[in-house]
Design a protein around this motif. Structure first.
Motif, PDB file in Angstrom:
ATOM      1  N   ARG A   1    -114.628  50.971  50.802  1.00 53.20           N
ATOM      2  CA  ARG A   1    -115.173  50.357  50.776  1.00 53.20           C
ATOM      3  C   ARG A   1    -116.729  50.797  51.023  1.00 53.20           C
ATOM      4  O   ARG A   1    -117.322  50.097  50.065  1.00 53.20           O
ATOM      5  CB  ARG A   1    -115.663  49.180  52.582  1.00 53.20           C
ATOM      6  CG  ARG A   1    -113.911  48.213  52.785  1.00 53.20           C
ATOM      7  CD  ARG A   1    -114.275  47.626  53.385  1.00 53.20           C
ATOM      8  NE  ARG A   1    -114.668  48.583  55.102  1.00 53.20           N
ATOM      9  CZ  ARG A   1    -113.011  48.523  55.451  1.00 53.20           C
ATOM     10  NH1 ARG A   1    -111.564  48.081  55.289  1.00 53.20           N
ATOM     11  NH2 ARG A   1    -113.332  49.306  57.384  1.00 53.20           N
ATOM     12  N   GLU A   2    -116.635  51.851  51.407  1.00 51.59           N
ATOM     13  CA  GLU A   2    -118.079  52.351  51.288  1.00 51.59           C
ATOM     14  C   GLU A   2    -118.475  53.061  49.793  1.00 51.59           C
ATOM     15  O   GLU A   2    -118.967  53.278  49.218  1.00 51.59           O
ATOM     16  CB  GLU A   2    -118.444  53.967  51.806  1.00 51.59           C
ATOM     17  CG  GLU A   2    -118.667  53.529  53.550  1.00 51.59           C
ATOM     18  CD  GLU A   2    -118.617  54.573  54.841  1.00 51.59           C
ATOM     19  OE1 GLU A   2    -118.211  55.851  54.412  1.00 51.59           O
ATOM     20  OE2 GLU A   2    -118.165  54.450  55.705  1.00 51.59           O
TER      21      GLU A   2
ATOM     22  N   LYS B   1    -116.386  51.431  47.124  1.00 55.98           N
ATOM     23  CA  LYS B   1    -116.639  50.778  46.052  1.00 55.98           C
ATOM     24  C   LYS B   1    -118.518  50.398  45.595  1.00 55.98           C
ATOM     25  O   LYS B   1    -119.224  50.219  44.976  1.00 55.98           O
ATOM     26  CB  LYS B   1    -115.832  49.512  47.215  1.00 55.98           C
ATOM     27  CG  LYS B   1    -115.832  49.062  46.580  1.00 55.98           C
ATOM     28  CD  LYS B   1    -115.233  46.963  46.632  1.00 55.98           C
ATOM     29  CE  LYS B   1    -114.633  45.948  46.101  1.00 55.98           C
ATOM     30  NZ  LYS B   1    -113.940  44.877  46.562  1.00 55.98           N
ATOM     31  N   GLU B   2    -119.167  50.546  47.647  1.00 61.02           N
ATOM     32  CA  GLU B   2    -120.218  50.051  47.643  1.00 61.02           C
ATOM     33  C   GLU B   2    -121.309  51.277  46.762  1.00 61.02           C
ATOM     34  O   GLU B   2    -122.156  50.465  45.416  1.00 61.02           O
ATOM     35  CB  GLU B   2    -120.700  49.730  49.000  1.00 61.02           C
ATOM     36  CG  GLU B   2    -119.865  48.502  49.898  1.00 61.02           C
ATOM     37  CD  GLU B   2    -119.856  48.744  51.224  1.00 61.02           C
ATOM     38  OE1 GLU B   2    -121.231  49.690  51.945  1.00 61.02           O
ATOM     39  OE2 GLU B   2    -119.437  47.723  52.197  1.00 61.02           O
TER      40      GLU B   2
ATOM     41  N   ALA C   1    -120.398  50.837  43.158  1.00 57.20           N
ATOM     42  CA  ALA C   1    -121.295  48.862  42.565  1.00 57.20           C
ATOM     43  C   ALA C   1    -122.937  49.470  42.738  1.00 57.20           C
ATOM     44  O   ALA C   1    -122.964  48.536  41.258  1.00 57.20           O
ATOM     45  CB  ALA C   1    -120.981  47.934  43.473  1.00 57.20           C
ATOM     46  N   LYS C   2    -123.521  50.117  43.333  1.00 52.99           N
ATOM     47  CA  LYS C   2    -125.090  50.748  42.873  1.00 52.99           C
ATOM     48  C   LYS C   2    -125.478  51.672  42.412  1.00 52.99           C
ATOM     49  O   LYS C   2    -126.080  51.244  41.635  1.00 52.99           O
ATOM     50  CB  LYS C   2    -125.319  51.115  44.047  1.00 52.99           C
ATOM     51  CG  LYS C   2    -125.728  50.259  45.544  1.00 52.99           C
ATOM     52  CD  LYS C   2    -126.260  50.981  46.882  1.00 52.99           C
ATOM     53  CE  LYS C   2    -125.783  50.342  48.169  1.00 52.99           C
ATOM     54  NZ  LYS C   2    -126.754  50.884  49.094  1.00 52.99           N
TER      55      LYS C   2
END
Length: 236
Positions: A225-226, A228-229, A232-233
């Protein structure tokens, strides 16, 4: 962070590809009753072509020979599975509780089919080995099993970065064995079931080595999840 984000995207892409291929292969290996022989053969031919295309060779004669071998393998697998299933269906269609003789007959049909599949498997690999390099044979095996071996092996290493070389070797050996079985399975679901069976064995093996698999997986999902975030950034 770019490196870990790239790994996440790679795993995601491989998983999506695996899902896409599974839809195609369900039809390619066992033809629905409504499918014509022509359309069934066409789907198998296209699937074989895609598998061979992954070898990235420009030798058209070689490609056609290997495609024919792979397509024929799917046809023969379907013949064995469909023949066994039809006979078992007839036995179960009586509408009454199965007798001891019925159960024995079903068991014999399954045993006979397994023997035919084993012989077909050996003959198929012999044909491939006569034309292909070991690396190309591996690529074909992966193509027939949605690349689950590589996806799963990569996932284990990412989830458990402290695996020893001995543990990695054992994990790869079991996944390779699972792939051999999955190649002959009649549907995407049953192909995945073979890998699921061996992943259970792997998880038990790692648990006995003192690894808390539930915690490891939870931590891994958090890292994904980290990533992916972060990815995205970076894309903004």
């Amino acid at each position: 962070m770019k490196r870990t984000g790239g790994l996440y995207l790679m795993l995601l892409a491989l998983t999506l590809l695996m899902m896409l291929l599974s839809v195609t292969l369900v039809f390619a290996q066992t033809a629905p009753a409504t499918a014509t022989t022509e359309s069934y053969n066409e789907v198998i031919a296209k699937r074989a072509a895609k598998i061979v295309a992954a070898l990235h060779t420009t030798d058209t004669v070689f490609n056609k020979k290997v495609q024919a071998i792979v397509a024929d393998q799917y046809m023969q697998l379907g013949r064995i599975h469909d023949g066994r299933n039809a006979q078992i269906k007839n036995i179960k269609a009586k509408g009454t509780e199965l007798t001891a003789d019925d159960k024995a007959a079903i068991q014999k049909l399954e045993t006979d089919a397994d023997q035919q599949l084993a012989q077909l498997h050996t003959a198929f690999l012999a044909k491939l080995n006569a034309l292909c390099t070991p690396q190309q044979v591996d690529e074909i095996k992966n193509g027939m099993t949605f690349n689950v071996l590589n996806v799963t092996y990569t996932a284990y290493q990412d989830m458990l970065p402290t695996l020893t070389e001995e543990q990695k070797t054992q994990i790869l050996a079991w996944l390779t064995e699972a792939r051999e079985h999955a190649m002959d399975a009649e549907s995407a679901e049953k192909k995945h079931a073979w890998f699921g069976k061996y992943k259970g064995r792997i998880n038990n093996y790692l648990s006995k080595a003192g690894i808390d698999m539930k915690k490891a997986e939870a931590d891994w999902q958090q890292r994904i999840r980290e990533r992916k975030e972060a990815a995205a950034k970076q894309s903004k």
